[in-house]
Design a protein around this motif. Structure first.
Motif, PDB file in Angstrom:
ATOM      1  N   ALA A 114      84.532  60.627  11.358  1.00  0.00           N
ATOM      2  CA  ALA A 114      84.012  59.782  10.334  1.00  0.00           C
ATOM      3  C   ALA A 114      82.472  59.412  10.423  1.00  0.00           C
ATOM      4  O   ALA A 114      81.712  59.056   9.886  1.00  0.00           O
ATOM      5  CB  ALA A 114      84.633  58.121  10.589  1.00  0.00           C
ATOM      6  N   GLY A 115      82.053  59.601  11.775  1.00  0.00           N
ATOM      7  CA  GLY A 115      80.431  59.338  12.158  1.00  0.00           C
ATOM      8  C   GLY A 115      79.540  60.318  12.002  1.00  0.00           C
ATOM      9  O   GLY A 115      78.504  60.468  12.070  1.00  0.00           O
ATOM     10  N   GLY A 116      80.286  61.772  12.044  1.00  0.00           N
ATOM     11  CA  GLY A 116      79.295  63.102  11.814  1.00  0.00           C
ATOM     12  C   GLY A 116      79.614  63.727  10.657  1.00  0.00           C
ATOM     13  O   GLY A 116      79.510  64.865  10.652  1.00  0.00           O
ATOM     14  N   ILE A 117      79.653  62.797   9.664  1.00  0.00           N
ATOM     15  CA  ILE A 117      79.804  63.807   8.278  1.00  0.00           C
ATOM     16  C   ILE A 117      78.476  64.291   7.890  1.00  0.00           C
ATOM     17  O   ILE A 117      77.419  63.685   8.180  1.00  0.00           O
ATOM     18  CB  ILE A 117      80.528  62.835   7.221  1.00  0.00           C
ATOM     19  CG1 ILE A 117      79.784  61.428   6.989  1.00  0.00           C
ATOM     20  CG2 ILE A 117      81.660  62.641   7.610  1.00  0.00           C
ATOM     21  CD1 ILE A 117      80.346  60.580   5.899  1.00  0.00           C
ATOM     22  N   GLY A 118      78.410  65.320   7.102  1.00  0.00           N
ATOM     23  CA  GLY A 118      77.231  65.770   6.943  1.00  0.00           C
ATOM     24  C   GLY A 118      76.863  65.920   5.519  1.00  0.00           C
ATOM     25  O   GLY A 118      77.538  65.453   4.629  1.00  0.00           O
ATOM     26  N   GLY A 119      75.751  66.182   5.095  1.00  0.00           N
ATOM     27  CA  GLY A 119      75.223  65.800   3.599  1.00  0.00           C
ATOM     28  C   GLY A 119      75.805  67.060   2.887  1.00  0.00           C
ATOM     29  O   GLY A 119      76.117  68.079   3.338  1.00  0.00           O
ATOM     30  N   ARG A 164      74.410  72.342  10.240  1.00  0.00           N
ATOM     31  CA  ARG A 164      73.320  72.035   9.450  1.00  0.00           C
ATOM     32  C   ARG A 164      73.616  70.625   8.695  1.00  0.00           C
ATOM     33  O   ARG A 164      72.680  69.836   8.602  1.00  0.00           O
ATOM     34  CB  ARG A 164      73.083  73.073   8.539  1.00  0.00           C
ATOM     35  CG  ARG A 164      71.976  73.135   7.733  1.00  0.00           C
ATOM     36  CD  ARG A 164      71.638  73.961   6.734  1.00  0.00           C
ATOM     37  NE  ARG A 164      72.478  74.030   5.539  1.00  0.00           N
ATOM     38  CZ  ARG A 164      73.107  74.881   5.108  1.00  0.00           C
ATOM     39  NH1 ARG A 164      73.009  76.173   5.608  1.00  0.00           N
ATOM     40  NH2 ARG A 164      74.159  74.855   4.187  1.00  0.00           N
ATOM     41  N   ASN A 165      74.892  70.460   8.251  1.00  0.00           N
ATOM     42  CA  ASN A 165      75.062  69.055   7.322  1.00  0.00           C
ATOM     43  C   ASN A 165      75.078  68.096   8.418  1.00  0.00           C
ATOM     44  O   ASN A 165      74.648  66.946   7.855  1.00  0.00           O
ATOM     45  CB  ASN A 165      76.445  69.364   6.733  1.00  0.00           C
ATOM     46  CG  ASN A 165      76.317  70.343   5.500  1.00  0.00           C
ATOM     47  OD1 ASN A 165      75.262  70.927   5.104  1.00  0.00           O
ATOM     48  ND2 ASN A 165      77.561  70.764   5.159  1.00  0.00           N
ATOM     49  N   THR A 206      68.971  61.896   7.410  1.00  0.00           N
ATOM     50  CA  THR A 206      68.932  61.128   6.281  1.00  0.00           C
ATOM     51  C   THR A 206      69.423  59.447   6.733  1.00  0.00           C
ATOM     52  O   THR A 206      68.741  58.655   6.245  1.00  0.00           O
ATOM     53  CB  THR A 206      70.064  61.444   5.590  1.00  0.00           C
ATOM     54  OG1 THR A 206      69.843  62.667   4.690  1.00  0.00           O
ATOM     55  CG2 THR A 206      70.149  60.430   4.204  1.00  0.00           C
ATOM     56  N   GLN A 207      70.329  59.438   7.687  1.00  0.00           N
ATOM     57  CA  GLN A 207      70.673  58.165   8.182  1.00  0.00           C
ATOM     58  C   GLN A 207      69.509  57.503   8.804  1.00  0.00           C
ATOM     59  O   GLN A 207      69.329  56.354   8.529  1.00  0.00           O
ATOM     60  CB  GLN A 207      71.737  58.493   9.230  1.00  0.00           C
ATOM     61  CG  GLN A 207      72.260  57.193   9.780  1.00  0.00           C
ATOM     62  CD  GLN A 207      73.451  57.241  11.017  1.00  0.00           C
ATOM     63  OE1 GLN A 207      73.509  58.464  11.423  1.00  0.00           O
ATOM     64  NE2 GLN A 207      74.437  56.553  11.004  1.00  0.00           N
ATOM     65  N   ASN A 208      68.635  58.119   9.768  1.00  0.00           N
ATOM     66  CA  ASN A 208      67.504  57.736  10.230  1.00  0.00           C
ATOM     67  C   ASN A 208      66.512  57.160   9.250  1.00  0.00           C
ATOM     68  O   ASN A 208      65.980  56.108   9.796  1.00  0.00           O
ATOM     69  CB  ASN A 208      66.792  58.744  11.247  1.00  0.00           C
ATOM     70  CG  ASN A 208      67.619  59.215  12.626  1.00  0.00           C
ATOM     71  OD1 ASN A 208      68.525  58.097  13.088  1.00  0.00           O
ATOM     72  ND2 ASN A 208      67.674  60.026  13.086  1.00  0.00           N
ATOM     73  N   ILE A 209      66.440  57.836   8.300  1.00  0.00           N
ATOM     74  CA  ILE A 209      65.254  57.410   7.162  1.00  0.00           C
ATOM     75  C   ILE A 209      65.942  55.911   6.459  1.00  0.00           C
ATOM     76  O   ILE A 209      65.068  55.202   6.427  1.00  0.00           O
ATOM     77  CB  ILE A 209      65.171  58.629   6.218  1.00  0.00           C
ATOM     78  CG1 ILE A 209      64.447  59.683   6.840  1.00  0.00           C
ATOM     79  CG2 ILE A 209      64.357  58.202   4.951  1.00  0.00           C
ATOM     80  CD1 ILE A 209      64.270  60.869   6.201  1.00  0.00           C
ATOM     81  N   ILE A 210      67.269  56.116   6.141  1.00  0.00           N
ATOM     82  CA  ILE A 210      67.747  54.966   5.440  1.00  0.00           C
ATOM     83  C   ILE A 210      67.774  53.744   6.543  1.00  0.00           C
ATOM     84  O   ILE A 210      67.398  52.668   6.087  1.00  0.00           O
ATOM     85  CB  ILE A 210      69.061  55.203   5.064  1.00  0.00           C
ATOM     86  CG1 ILE A 210      69.234  56.316   3.799  1.00  0.00           C
ATOM     87  CG2 ILE A 210      70.012  53.893   4.548  1.00  0.00           C
ATOM     88  CD1 ILE A 210      70.727  56.810   3.399  1.00  0.00           C
ATOM     89  N   ASN A 211      68.179  53.932   7.635  1.00  0.00           N
ATOM     90  CA  ASN A 211      67.791  52.976   8.542  1.00  0.00           C
ATOM     91  C   ASN A 211      66.491  52.324   8.736  1.00  0.00           C
ATOM     92  O   ASN A 211      66.333  51.215   8.670  1.00  0.00           O
ATOM     93  CB  ASN A 211      68.429  53.325  10.096  1.00  0.00           C
ATOM     94  CG  ASN A 211      69.869  53.416  10.068  1.00  0.00           C
ATOM     95  OD1 ASN A 211      70.582  52.828   9.336  1.00  0.00           O
ATOM     96  ND2 ASN A 211      70.272  54.071  11.274  1.00  0.00           N
TER      97      ASN A 211
END
Length: 150
Positions: A4-9, A127-128, A135-140
């Motif tokens: 659940a915490g490691g889902i990719g794009g 890769r995902n 992406t998560q880092n940018i959103i945070n």
């Protein structure tokens, strides 16, 4: 990193169904039902179905119902996937060469179709997940802008 915490794009043509395929657990018959909750945003999970399935298969070969249970259990019951969405994911992943299906041994009950992640599937998963973390880092960072949430 957990499922659940490691889902990719969704990249490389990967994606999940976008028609209400995720929600809080509690539905029967393989369907998910959204339960009103400000803490749960089903839209954020859409498009990551294939990566979630690949994540489950990294632990070993498995079949549909076991994968469904693994996803539900890893999310503490807060995320459940519709059966139809899961099988659509299997078809996409097979077509893209990211998983290999095979029939299991009938001596263990009914004949089940198992899925095995390929080397290409492992590479796409990695890769995902990397894309998701970036992406998560940018959103945070964006959500923590000065003058943001009160």
């Amino acid at each position: 990193m957990g499922i659940a915490g490691g889902i990719g794009g969704a990249s490389g043509g990967l994606g999940g169904g976008a028609d209400g395929d995720v929600g809080r657990a509690g539905g029967g018959g393989g369907h998910a039902h959204a339960v009103p909750s400000s803490a749960f945003a089903a839209d954020l999970l859409r498009g990551h179905t294939d990566t979630i399935v690949l994540g489950v298969l990294r632990a070993g070969d498995s079949y549909g119902y076991e994968i469904h249970k693994a996803i539900r259990d890893a999310a503490g019951g807060e995320y459940e996937i519709k059966e139809a969405t899961l099988y659509a994911s299997f078809r996409r992943l097979t077509k893209d060469g990211l998983v290999e299906p095979y029939w299991g041994d009938e001596t263990q009950g009914g004949r089940r179709k198992y899925y095995r992640i390929t080397d290409a599937g492992r590479a796409v998963y990695r890769r995902n997940v990397d894309d998701w973390v970036a992406t998560q880092n940018i959103i945070n960072r964006l959500l923590n802008l000065k003058g943001g949430r009160s």
